[in-house]
Design an enzyme around this catalytic site. Structure first.
Site, PDB file in Angstrom:
ATOM      1  N   ASP A  80      21.723 100.268  29.341  1.00  0.00           N
ATOM      2  CA  ASP A  80      21.403 101.000  28.112  1.00  0.00           C
ATOM      3  C   ASP A  80      20.839  99.994  27.105  1.00  0.00           C
ATOM      4  O   ASP A  80      20.757  98.801  27.388  1.00  0.00           O
ATOM      5  CB  ASP A  80      22.637 101.749  27.588  1.00  0.00           C
ATOM      6  CG  ASP A  80      23.773 100.805  27.202  1.00  0.00           C
ATOM      7  OD1 ASP A  80      23.598  99.581  27.235  1.00  0.00           O
ATOM      8  OD2 ASP A  80      24.856 101.316  26.862  1.00  0.00           O
ATOM      9  N   ASP A 116      25.070 109.670  33.808  1.00  0.00           N
ATOM     10  CA  ASP A 116      26.108 108.637  33.770  1.00  0.00           C
ATOM     11  C   ASP A 116      27.224 109.186  32.903  1.00  0.00           C
ATOM     12  O   ASP A 116      26.968 109.991  32.003  1.00  0.00           O
ATOM     13  CB  ASP A 116      25.600 107.331  33.133  1.00  0.00           C
ATOM     14  CG  ASP A 116      25.588 107.417  31.618  1.00  0.00           C
ATOM     15  OD1 ASP A 116      24.661 108.040  31.078  1.00  0.00           O
ATOM     16  OD2 ASP A 116      26.527 106.915  30.971  1.00  0.00           O
ATOM     17  N   CYS A 150      39.045 115.817  50.577  1.00  0.00           N
ATOM     18  CA  CYS A 150      38.376 114.549  50.276  1.00  0.00           C
ATOM     19  C   CYS A 150      38.639 113.508  51.363  1.00  0.00           C
ATOM     20  O   CYS A 150      39.747 113.407  51.869  1.00  0.00           O
ATOM     21  CB  CYS A 150      38.861 114.016  48.922  1.00  0.00           C
ATOM     22  SG  CYS A 150      38.132 112.429  48.462  1.00  0.00           S
ATOM     23  N   CYS A 182      38.174 110.142  50.906  1.00  0.00           N
ATOM     24  CA  CYS A 182      38.262 108.786  50.335  1.00  0.00           C
ATOM     25  C   CYS A 182      39.528 108.070  50.821  1.00  0.00           C
ATOM     26  O   CYS A 182      40.454 108.701  51.327  1.00  0.00           O
ATOM     27  CB  CYS A 182      38.206 108.831  48.805  1.00  0.00           C
ATOM     28  SG  CYS A 182      39.788 109.167  47.998  1.00  0.00           S
ATOM     29  N   CYS A 237      42.851 109.491  49.390  1.00  0.00           N
ATOM     30  CA  CYS A 237      43.294 110.767  49.955  1.00  0.00           C
ATOM     31  C   CYS A 237      43.677 110.638  51.426  1.00  0.00           C
ATOM     32  O   CYS A 237      44.548 111.359  51.907  1.00  0.00           O
ATOM     33  CB  CYS A 237      42.206 111.824  49.781  1.00  0.00           C
ATOM     34  SG  CYS A 237      41.967 112.269  48.053  1.00  0.00           S
ATOM     35  N   HIS A 291      39.204 107.610  44.024  1.00  0.00           N
ATOM     36  CA  HIS A 291      39.069 109.032  44.337  1.00  0.00           C
ATOM     37  C   HIS A 291      38.093 109.731  43.404  1.00  0.00           C
ATOM     38  O   HIS A 291      37.214 110.474  43.855  1.00  0.00           O
ATOM     39  CB  HIS A 291      40.419 109.756  44.292  1.00  0.00           C
ATOM     40  CG  HIS A 291      40.210 111.246  44.302  1.00  0.00           C
ATOM     41  ND1 HIS A 291      39.862 111.925  45.445  1.00  0.00           N
ATOM     42  CD2 HIS A 291      40.177 112.142  43.288  1.00  0.00           C
ATOM     43  CE1 HIS A 291      39.644 113.194  45.135  1.00  0.00           C
ATOM     44  NE2 HIS A 291      39.831 113.358  43.832  1.00  0.00           N
TER      45      HIS A 291
HETATM   46 ZN   LIG Z   1      39.926 111.367  47.476  1.00  0.00          ZN
END
Ligand SMILES: [Zn+2]
Length: 386
Positions: free
Chosen positions: A91, A279, A317, A319, A322, A348
Site C-alpha cells: 500500500d 485484502d 475443511c 487445513c 481441522c 484455518h
Molecule cells: Zn480448517
C-alpha cells in the site's frame, strides 16, 4: 515476467482472470492475506504457500518506519529480505498515516505526521510513497490517496477527490520517471524493475464523486485500479451500491482491487460486481481473537459449548488445524493464552478465505457463480444475525 492481466471468463458480472507479475501469476478473483510488517501474523511463508496464497500485501508505513525502506533496499528488496518468493503488493502508507488522527496534518504537497514509534516528524508525499515502494520492490505499488473518515460531507469528499487526483498525477509522473530512468535527485534503487502501479478511486458514498474520481484516475492511466475508502463503517448495502456504480467505469482490461474488504459475503457480492482483488485483516485478526470462519458460519472457539467437542472446527475443511485438532483442544489453547492458538486459528481462517476464492473461481469457470453466491449469502446472512 512483465505485468499483465487477462480476463479468461465472465459469468454475469463476475470475472475469472489471470494476473501476471514479475514474481509470478495470480489467479483472480484473489484474496491477499495482510502481512503488515512483511509477515502475515502468526504464519510462516511456507504455511501461506501451502494454503495457496498467490500474493500477499505488506504495509509501506510500518516497513518504512521499521526497519526502514533504505535498509530493505540494501538487503535486495522485500522479497529477498523476507524470503517471500511470490507476488507482493504494497500500500502507499497513506491509510496508516491518516489513521494517526491528531499526529498528522494534510498539506498540498503531502501528509506531515509523527511516527508512532518515536514521535519523529516525517512527510509522506505522492513522490516519496513511490520511492519507498520502489525500494521495497513490490510487484504492485499503490498511489498515495487521501483517506477520509466516515461519515464525510459531500463538500469534504469533493475537496478530497480533487486532492487525490492531483496526487495521482504526481505519483504517476514520479513512477514513470523512475522506471524510464530520468528521475532527478539521488538515485532510487528499483529492486523489482517491472513494478506496476495502481490508482485509487475515492469519493465516499457519493455516486457523482465516485464517478468523477474514477474518470480522473482513469485519465492518468495505471496498470490497475483500486476502490478505496470503503468498509469504513458504512452499511454493506451502501458499499455494494458504490462498487456497482464504479466497477463499470474502470477499464475492463485492467485489474480492479477493492481495498480492505471484507467478510465472505462481501467478497462474493463484490466479485458479482466485477472486482478481482481483495485484502483484509479480518481472517487473521479474528483468528487471534478466537473467531473462526467455517462453512456453516462463524464459530467462537472460546464458547463453553466447545469445551468437550471432539469435532474439527470446520468439518468441510482440509487445513492442518481441522485435520489434526478438535474444537475442545483449540478452545483449551485459546483459554490458556498459548501462542499456538493464534497459529492454528490463523491457518484455518486463511485457508477458509483462500478456499472461498477458489470456490468463486471454479463457480465462474463452470458458469454457476450465481448459485455459489446465493449459498454464501445464505450462510453469512444467517450467521451475522445470530
Ligand atoms: Zn480448517
Amino acid at each position: 515476467m512483465t505485468f499483465g492481466f487477462e480476463v479468461i471468463r465472465t459469468d454475469a458480472g463476475a470475472r475469472r482472470g489471470l494476473l501476471t507479475t514479475p514474481h509470478g501469476r495470480v489467479q483472480t478473483p484473489a484474496f491477499m492475506p495482510v502481512g503488515t510488517q512483511g509477515t502475515v501474523k502468526a504464519l510462516t511463508h511456507r504455511q501461506l504457500e501451502e494454503a495457496g496464497a498467490d500474493i500477499i500485501l505488506a504495509n509501506t508505513y510500518h516497513l518504512s518506519m521499521r526497519p526502514g525502506d533504505a535498509l530493505i533496499a540494501r538487503r535486495g528488496g522485500l522479497h529477498r529480505f523476507g524470503g517471500w518468493r511470490r507476488p507482493l503488493l504494497t500500500d502507499s502508507g497513506g491509510y496508516q498515516v491518516f489513521s494517526l488522527a491528531d499526529r498528522r496534518r494534510v498539506r498540498e504537497d503531502g501528509v506531515e505526521f509523527r511516527s508512532h514509534l518515536d514521535g519523529s516528524l516525517h512527510v509522506l508525499t505522492p513522490e516519496s510513497a513511490v520511492d519507498i515502494q520502489a525500494r521495497l520492490g513490490s510487484d504492485i505499488s499503490m498511489v498515495l490517496d487521501e483517506c477520509l473518515p466516515y461519515p464525510a460531507t459531500h463538500g469534504q469528499a469533493r475537496a478530497s477527490i480533487d486532492l487525490t487526483a492531483r496526487w495521482a498525477r504526481r505519483a504517476r509522473d514520479r513512477f514513470l520517471a523512475l522506471r524510464d530512468g530520468f528521475a532527478g535527485g539521488p538515485p532510487v534503487p528499483l529492486t523489482t524493475p517491472d513494478q506496476a502501479q495502481f490508482g485509487i478511486v475515492q469519493g465516499g458514498v457519493f455516486a457523482d464523486l465516485r464517478r468523477a474520481s474514477a474518470e480522473a484516475t482513469r485519465a492518468v492511466g495505471f496498470e490497475g485500479y483500486a476502490i478505496g475508502g470503503l468498509s469504513v463503517g458504512e452499511p454493506a448495502e451502501v458499499m455494494y451500491e458504490v462498487v456497482e456504480a464504479i466497477a463499470p467505469a474502470l477499464p475492463a482490461d485492467r485489474p480492479r482491487y477493492l481495498m480492505g474488504v471484507g467478510t465472505p459475503a462481501d467478497l462474493v457480492e463484490a466479485v458479482a460486481r466485477g472486482i478481482d482483488l481483495f485484502d483484509c485483516v479480518m481472517p487473521t485478526r479474528n483468528a487471534r481473537n478466537g473467531q473462526l470462519f467455517t462453512r456453516t458460519g462463524r464459530l467462537n472457539i472460546k464458547n463453553a459449548a466447545y469445551v468437550e467437542d471432539d469435532r474439527p472446527p470446520d468439518e468441510g475443511c482440509g487445513c492442518y488445524t481441522c485435520r489434526t485438532h478438535s474444537r475442545a483442544y483449540l478452545r483449551h489453547l485459546f483459554v490458556a493464552g498459548e501462542i499456538t492458538a493464534a497459529v492454528l486459528n490463523s491457518l484455518h481462517n486463511i485457508q477458509f478465505y483462500l478456499d472461498t476464492m477458489r470456490g468463486i473461481r471454479d463457480a465462474i469457470e463452470f458458469g454457476r457463480f450465481e448459485s455459489f453466491r446465493q449459498s454464501v449469502r445464505q450462510i453469512w446472512s444467517r450467521s451475522l444475525s445470530s
